[in-house]
Design a protein around this motif. Structure first.
Motif, mmCIF file in Angstrom:
data_model
loop_
_atom_site.group_PDB
_atom_site.id
_atom_site.type_symbol
_atom_site.label_atom_id
_atom_site.label_comp_id
_atom_site.label_asym_id
_atom_site.label_seq_id
_atom_site.Cartn_x
_atom_site.Cartn_y
_atom_site.Cartn_z
ATOM 1 N N LEU A 42 20.391 10.324 22.550
ATOM 2 C CA LEU A 42 20.659 11.333 21.560
ATOM 3 C C LEU A 42 20.339 10.936 20.106
ATOM 4 O O LEU A 42 20.088 10.986 18.943
ATOM 5 N N LEU A 43 21.044 9.778 19.365
ATOM 6 C CA LEU A 43 21.244 8.881 18.390
ATOM 7 C C LEU A 43 20.622 7.921 18.518
ATOM 8 O O LEU A 43 20.653 7.301 16.959
ATOM 9 N N SER A 44 19.865 7.762 19.274
ATOM 10 C CA SER A 44 18.724 6.204 19.233
ATOM 11 C C SER A 44 19.078 4.968 19.179
ATOM 12 O O SER A 44 19.098 4.286 18.902
ATOM 13 N N VAL A 45 20.768 4.675 19.872
ATOM 14 C CA VAL A 45 21.615 3.602 19.819
ATOM 15 C C VAL A 45 21.393 3.195 21.101
ATOM 16 O O VAL A 45 21.557 3.847 22.064
ATOM 17 N N SER A 46 22.506 1.622 20.741
ATOM 18 C CA SER A 46 22.364 1.361 22.078
ATOM 19 C C SER A 46 24.271 2.291 22.680
ATOM 20 O O SER A 46 25.298 2.691 21.498
ATOM 21 N N THR A 47 24.265 2.025 24.024
ATOM 22 C CA THR A 47 25.121 3.020 24.595
ATOM 23 C C THR A 47 26.424 2.128 23.577
ATOM 24 O O THR A 47 27.654 2.368 24.071
ATOM 25 N N GLU A 48 26.658 0.622 23.690
ATOM 26 C CA GLU A 48 27.567 -0.011 23.085
ATOM 27 C C GLU A 48 27.870 0.288 21.533
ATOM 28 O O GLU A 48 29.595 0.689 21.529
ATOM 29 N N THR A 49 27.424 0.870 21.253
ATOM 30 C CA THR A 49 27.070 1.868 19.765
ATOM 31 C C THR A 49 28.316 2.784 20.049
ATOM 32 O O THR A 49 29.536 3.498 19.092
ATOM 33 N N VAL A 50 27.425 3.484 20.408
ATOM 34 C CA VAL A 50 28.841 5.171 21.138
ATOM 35 C C VAL A 50 30.067 4.733 21.955
ATOM 36 O O VAL A 50 30.696 5.217 21.365
ATOM 37 N N ARG A 51 29.946 4.244 21.847
ATOM 38 C CA ARG A 51 31.262 3.553 22.835
ATOM 39 C C ARG A 51 32.846 3.044 21.435
ATOM 40 O O ARG A 51 33.332 3.656 21.437
ATOM 41 N N ARG A 52 31.180 2.357 20.480
ATOM 42 C CA ARG A 52 32.659 2.266 19.690
ATOM 43 C C ARG A 52 32.612 3.115 18.913
ATOM 44 O O ARG A 52 33.949 3.179 18.185
ATOM 45 N N ASP A 53 31.472 4.166 18.577
ATOM 46 C CA ASP A 53 32.313 5.243 18.389
ATOM 47 C C ASP A 53 33.429 6.652 18.744
ATOM 48 O O ASP A 53 33.962 6.816 17.594
ATOM 49 N N LEU A 54 33.152 6.506 19.762
ATOM 50 C CA LEU A 54 34.680 6.636 20.406
ATOM 51 C C LEU A 54 35.701 6.628 19.933
ATOM 52 O O LEU A 54 36.196 7.459 20.476
#
Length: 256
Positions: A30-42
């Motif tokens: 959805l955000l067009s980013v890597s899963t690693e970026t999402v995990r850092r955001d979480l």
């Protein structure tokens, strides 16, 4: 152009508000980013106290796994529930027959029915029965059946059979959680079954919940969002949720 953390944060929290949960792969797409970026955001959002990380994603921080005792629930969000009850009672017309499921929001409707002696009230809740006997002047029908001590309500086959005998104007339904993906849910399977039966026997179903229930999912499913006719809630309900219900063709009423 890549999104900033604040932009991703807003998207994640908005999604969490509606769904009650987020999944890492879906948010990455959805955000067009890597899963690693999402995990850092979480990780950052968990440290802010905005969510709780689980395997594969995150859930809302306030998502309860066990329903608080009845008396404690009565006091939670009490002003909001009382205002919702007042508005809901105003929707009941003279001569109607209504059903109320067993909830600490639906019970707040009863005191505001005191000036409607021509209304018939069908309930399965013992606390509601006691309150109605004191304040309500109309006809009262109690479903009977085996009384669940924890829920303080009559449930099971006998209650179900009695509810099957009626066709009513309105059913007022509460719930432990409301989410886009899981619909209206309750903590107890038996209570969910009674609420679902009440909906089946009513011409119109009105969902009465305070804003703390949105984005939450509990154990047992009651119904889909589109199965209700109207939502009555408090001013704490977010614009996103109001737009979600209105997008489904459901009327939304906000208490004062």
């Amino acid at each position: 152009m890549s999104l900033t953390f604040e932009e991703r944060r807003l998207t994640i929290l908005n999604h969490l508000e509606l769904e009650g949960k987020v999944q890492v792969p879906h948010m990455a797409e959805l955000l067009s980013v890597s899963t690693e970026t999402v995990r850092r955001d979480l990780d950052r959002l968990e440290k802010e106290g905005k969510l709780r990380k689980v395997y594969g994603g995150a859930v809302k921080m306030r998502m309860d796994r066990v329903e608080p005792p009845f008396q404690k629930r009565v006091e939670m969000m009490r002003p909001e529930k009382r205002a919702i009850g007042k508005l809901a009672a105003s929707l009941v017309e003279d001569g109607e027959t209504i059903m109320l499921d067993n909830g600490t929001t639906t019970i707040e409707i009863i005191p505001f029915l005191s000036d409607k002696p021509n209304v018939t009230l069908i309930i399965n809740s013992v606390p509601m029965l006691m309150l109605a006997m004191e304040t309500f002047q109309g006809r009262i029908l109690f479903t009977g059946g085996e009384v669940n001590r924890e829920c303080r309500a009559a449930m099971g086959p006998l209650a179900d059979q009695m509810l099957d005998q009626f066709k009513v104007n309105k059913a007022f339904i509460s719930g432990g959680g409301v989410s886009v993906t899981d619909g209206i849910t309750d903590f107890h399977m038996e209570e969910a079954m009674v609420a679902r039966k009440m909906m089946q026997r009513a011409e119109e179903t009105i969902l009465v919940v305070d804003h703390s229930k949105f984005g939450m999912s509990t154990f047992a499913r009651v119904a889909r969002l589109k199965d209700i006719s109207m939502l009555v809630t408090d001013p704490g309900c977010s614009k996103e949720w109001i737009e979600t219900f209105e997008g489904l063709g459901i009327e939304v009423r906000i208490s004062e």
